[in-house]
Design a protein around this motif. Structure first.
Motif, PDB file in Angstrom:
ATOM      1  N   PHE A 132      62.745  10.140  -3.354  1.00  0.00           N
ATOM      2  CA  PHE A 132      62.609  11.638  -3.592  1.00  0.00           C
ATOM      3  C   PHE A 132      61.421  11.712  -4.291  1.00  0.00           C
ATOM      4  N   HIS A 133      61.194  11.061  -5.577  1.00  0.00           N
ATOM      5  CA  HIS A 133      59.739  11.342  -6.093  1.00  0.00           C
ATOM      6  C   HIS A 133      58.707  10.883  -5.597  1.00  0.00           C
ATOM      7  N   LYS A 134      58.760   9.856  -4.604  1.00  0.00           N
ATOM      8  CA  LYS A 134      57.586   9.197  -3.990  1.00  0.00           C
ATOM      9  C   LYS A 134      57.203  10.579  -2.784  1.00  0.00           C
ATOM     10  N   ILE A 135      58.072  11.117  -2.113  1.00  0.00           N
ATOM     11  CA  ILE A 135      57.623  11.957  -1.190  1.00  0.00           C
ATOM     12  C   ILE A 135      57.383  13.141  -1.921  1.00  0.00           C
ATOM     13  N   TRP A 136      58.190  13.973  -3.079  1.00  0.00           N
ATOM     14  CA  TRP A 136      57.766  14.843  -3.665  1.00  0.00           C
ATOM     15  C   TRP A 136      56.333  15.142  -4.042  1.00  0.00           C
TER      16      TRP A 136
ATOM     17  N   THR B  63      74.729   9.991   4.378  1.00  0.00           N
ATOM     18  CA  THR B  63      74.091  11.252   4.692  1.00  0.00           C
ATOM     19  C   THR B  63      73.069  11.655   3.377  1.00  0.00           C
ATOM     20  N   SER B  64      73.497  11.354   2.432  1.00  0.00           N
ATOM     21  CA  SER B  64      72.694  11.542   1.111  1.00  0.00           C
ATOM     22  C   SER B  64      71.246  11.443   1.167  1.00  0.00           C
ATOM     23  N   VAL B  65      70.849  10.164   2.053  1.00  0.00           N
ATOM     24  CA  VAL B  65      69.397   9.831   2.048  1.00  0.00           C
ATOM     25  C   VAL B  65      68.703  10.967   3.033  1.00  0.00           C
ATOM     26  N   GLY B  66      69.216  11.145   3.995  1.00  0.00           N
ATOM     27  CA  GLY B  66      68.432  12.235   5.037  1.00  0.00           C
ATOM     28  C   GLY B  66      68.424  13.419   4.179  1.00  0.00           C
TER      29      GLY B  66
ATOM     30  N   SER C 278      65.029  17.569   1.045  1.00  0.00           N
ATOM     31  CA  SER C 278      64.778  18.321  -0.076  1.00  0.00           C
ATOM     32  C   SER C 278      63.553  17.860  -0.871  1.00  0.00           C
ATOM     33  N   ALA C 279      63.190  16.612  -0.775  1.00  0.00           N
ATOM     34  CA  ALA C 279      62.014  16.015  -1.296  1.00  0.00           C
ATOM     35  C   ALA C 279      60.806  16.881  -0.879  1.00  0.00           C
TER      36      ALA C 279
ATOM     37  N   PHE D  17      69.757  18.307  -6.136  1.00  0.00           N
ATOM     38  CA  PHE D  17      69.951  18.528  -4.644  1.00  0.00           C
ATOM     39  C   PHE D  17      70.774  17.655  -4.131  1.00  0.00           C
ATOM     40  N   MET D  18      71.206  16.617  -4.920  1.00  0.00           N
ATOM     41  CA  MET D  18      72.294  15.539  -4.276  1.00  0.00           C
ATOM     42  C   MET D  18      73.553  15.977  -3.674  1.00  0.00           C
ATOM     43  N   PRO D  19      74.043  15.865  -2.303  1.00  0.00           N
ATOM     44  CA  PRO D  19      75.317  16.203  -1.800  1.00  0.00           C
ATOM     45  C   PRO D  19      76.407  15.439  -2.835  1.00  0.00           C
ATOM     46  N   PHE D  20      77.197  16.332  -2.953  1.00  0.00           N
ATOM     47  CA  PHE D  20      78.538  15.735  -3.708  1.00  0.00           C
ATOM     48  C   PHE D  20      79.307  14.555  -3.368  1.00  0.00           C
ATOM     49  N   THR D  21      79.456  13.617  -4.317  1.00  0.00           N
ATOM     50  CA  THR D  21      80.305  12.439  -3.594  1.00  0.00           C
ATOM     51  C   THR D  21      80.809  11.803  -5.073  1.00  0.00           C
TER      52      THR D  21
END
Length: 724
Positions: A142-146, A170-173, A178-179, A351-355
């Motif tokens: 996330f941070h690398k892309i952001w 799914t959380s990866v995509g 989001s990033a 932004f994390m999908p809930f799990t």
């Protein structure tokens, strides 16, 4: 350069480019490079300026170059990109913003390629150690892309591989998307936007919806740039071909963002109205009824007399329920204070999908399967976004196990079934994509409003989010159904200026709808444009001469514009359609009053007073018209009634005028004194109002030389009172 000077210089360049003043932009860029001492960008600027000079010289010689427009657009685009690069390089060392702080942190760490991260995220989860490693890798991704610079071809390929790997959770995509979105909010990068288009074409609904929202936010933020990149329009067209319901999806996103604007209003309503009333009634109600026995099967048709006091609360709760069904963010006020858990210190977690399998929970919710099932049911059935679900679970973790178990036991199997049914009804009514859309926009709202360092980010919810007005999106959202739906939503939420823009667009193609021009008129009227409203209402009246609502609006506009004669014509028309409408009758009286036809005005005021002997709304105009027509005894009688009920300053003043006209100086002084007392003894304010009425006093037979004597005598009376 200071941070303030850097931002000012950058904004000046962007302003010039937005206005297509390319020469000025190049000059400002030259100063920006020199001021920030970022001379590594000088060659790029020199090259761009040289190309522009050649293009202008070629044009000046009268030659027509079919490539001129494309060359010019490329130059403007490169100038935007160069300004971005210089700004970020200048701020990289000094800026305290979270964005630059993370960039500096990443530079000090060993860099992982996207290929290595892909491999790390592909590790099977299930073992706690591996799950911790997976979550750590997801944060790094996330941070690398952001915070990345414009992506290289190799980096794009690495991110594409991650997005298209269906074996990944799914959380990866979702986090990748989001990033990309958050990075684009900081700096435009065509490649990041193209990756969002890639993600918007995937089969996974969670990723696809988030990507489309990211695309729309990017197009909205950079609305002046999008036409410079033909690839964007091409990708939109391709996405439209692949997505059968793209128009509906965009429309849903627009409506959800409009609803997001209502969040603070809803929060205030809950805190100021609904919750206080519930708190006020709660002790009494809880003694009167057994809440555990309160279920649909046991309710009769009769209304409990004890509930009569709940009528106002009932209306508010009904409105609250409607907002909830509509998808409004009614949970924000509940969870606004539950974002202080350590989990929310990590930016990407917002932004994390809930799990429930997230390692932040440990195994607290895996011991008791019944408890986990109940919690899962509650979170999936309700209107909670991902962020709020995490808050809810962390709050549950704070409870001692005995209290938590007791709380869970209060929900029997019937309650569980009702919640599950509610979830199914919600999905069938609104659709899964619409629910994902609403939840993700709520997640974004919480991030931009509640993240500890949210002030370091430009709040997207304070800027115009008007996707339907973007030229690049109009081919997909300009159909009559979409525009009408969006306009109606704006109108219903009282965003009149936004609704008016769309109604005006619709009127260019729809000429025969009186309802459309009614709404145009109403929006203009609510925005203070009375002349424009009148024009639209008159147009509507031509299309439908029987609309009482329009006739009243036209009459009201003419009155506001100080044209009582024209207003009277339309009130007369309205009178023929509704002969006993008291509001229209009193308005006709007002028109005659403004036309100085006092006797005719009195006829209508007396009619209103006769038909409505409870509200007494006609007393004041009857009294004043009686005074103006010399019927002083009649005026006195009515002012006596008024001053015995609920008089204001003007009533005392007018009553004083009436007594003076009847030569009752003592009575006039008494009323004038009460008028001053009613206005906190502000004699100057009284004097201003009094002087305005002098022409009417002279008509009533008061000698002009008597006026200053009355005012002086009044002041002596006040002085004597204050000295006692």
């Amino acid at each position: 350069m200071t941070i303030q000077e850097i931002n000012k210089a950058y904004n000046r360049i962007i302003g010039s480019l937005d206005s297509r003043e390319l020469k000025n932009a190049f000059d400002f860029l030259q100063g920006f490079i020199a001021g920030s001492r970022e001379y590594s960008f000088q060659d790029k600027l020199d090259e761009a300026q040289e190309t522009y000079r050649y293009m202008l010289r070629y044009r000046g010689e009268g030659a027509k170059d079919p490539m001129q427009e494309q060359i010019y657009n490329n130059l403007v685009a490169s100038a935007y990109e160069l300004a971005d690069l210089v700004k970020h390089k200048a701020l990289a060392i000094e800026s305290p913003l979270v964005y630059y702080s993370h960039r500096r942190n990443l530079q000090t760490q060993q860099q992982m390629s996207y290929t290595n991260l892909h491999s790390m995220l592909s590790t099977p989860v299930g073992i706690v150690k591996e799950e911790v490693r997976f979550e750590a890798g997801l944060i790094v991704l996330f941070h690398k892309i952001w915070v990345s610079n414009p992506l290289t071809a190799e980096e794009v390929a690495g991110i594409q591989d991650i997005l298209t790997d269906t074996a990944l959770p799914t959380s990866v995509g979702a986090q990748t998307v989001s990033a990309l979105m958050l990075g684009l909010q900081m700096a435009f990068d065509k490649e990041k936007l193209m990756l969002l288009f890639d993600a918007a074409s995937l089969d996974n609904e969670e990723i696809r919806v988030r990507a489309l929202i990211g695309i729309l936010l990017t197009l909205c933020k950079y609305r002046k740039r999008t036409a410079l990149y033909p690839q964007i329009a091409n990708r939109l067209a391709a996405l439209d071909e692949k997505t059968p319901n793209l128009t509906k999806a965009i429309r849903t996103i627009i409506l959800r963002f409009i609803l997001a604007r209502e969040t603070e209003k809803i929060t205030r309503k809950l805190q100021d109205e609904i919750i206080p009333e519930m708190m006020k009634l709660s002790p009494k109600i809880s003694k009167k009824i057994n809440l555990k026995d309160f279920n649909p099967e046991q309710l009769g048709d009769e209304m409990n007399p004890e509930w009569q006091e709940m009528s106002s609360l009932g209306k508010k709760m009904e409105e609250f329920s409607e907002l909830q069904q509509e998808g409004a963010d009614v949970m924000h006020s509940t969870f606004v204070h539950l974002k202080n858990f350590p989990f929310f210190r990590e930016l990407s977690n917002w932004f994390m999908p809930f799990t429930t399998s997230h390692t932040a929970f440990g195994d607290r919710f895996n011991k008791d399967s019944a408890e986990k099932q109940m919690l899962d049911t509650m979170t999936t059935a309700g209107f909670m976004c991902n962020s709020d679900k995490y808050s809810f679970y962390f709050s549950m973790m704070q409870l001692p196990e005995a209290h938590r178990s007791m709380m869970m036991n209060q929900f029997d199997s019937q309650a569980n079934e009702m919640i599950q049914q509610s979830k199914e009804e919600l999905i069938s009514k609104r659709g899964k994509e619409e629910i994902i859309t609403g939840q993700y926009i709520q997640d974004l709202y919480r991030f931009f409003k509640l993240y500890p360092s949210h002030l370091d980010f430009e709040d997207i919810f304070t800027s115009p989010i008007d996707f339907h007005n973007l030229p690049i999106l109009q081919p997909y959202i300009s159909d009559e159904e979409s525009l009408t739906t969006i306009a109606e939503y704006y109108l219903r939420k009282n965003y009149f200026s936004d609704a008016l823009i769309i109604y005006n667009r619709l009127s260019e193609h729809i000429q025969g709808s009186d309802i459309l021009f009614q709404k145009i008129g109403y929006c203009k009227q609510m925005g203070g444009d009375i002349e424009g409203a009148l024009e639209a209402y008159l147009r509507a009246d031509l299309l439908n001469t029987e609309s009482k609502w329009v006739i009243r609006r036209i009459a009201g506009c003419y009155r506001t514009l100080k044209q009582p004669e024209e207003a009277l014509k339309y009130y007369r028309r309205y009178e023929t359609l509704s002969p006993d409408n008291l509001s229209a009758q009193i308005s006709i009286g007002h028109c005659y009053l403004e036309l100085k036809n006092y006797n005719e005005a009195l006829k209508y005021y007396f009619k209103v007073d006769y038909l409505d002997n409870k509200s007494h709304k006609a007393w004041r105009p009857i009294a004043w018209c009686s005074f103006l027509t010399g019927k002083y005894d009649q005026a006195r009688n009515y002012y006596k009634k008024i001053t015995d009920s609920q008089p204001d300053t003007q009533d005392y003043l007018n009553a004083g005028h009436t007594e003076w006209a009847l030569q009752n100086i003592k009575g006039a002084l008494s009323y004038y004194k009460q008028a001053i007392e009613a206005d906190d003894y502000d004699f100057n304010k009284f004097r201003e109002q009094f002087i305005q009425d002098i022409p009417d006093l002279l008509v009533a037979g008061i000698e002009e030389n008597e006026v200053p004597l009355m005012l002086d005598q009044l002041q002596y009376t006040l002085d004597d009172t204050s000295n006692r």
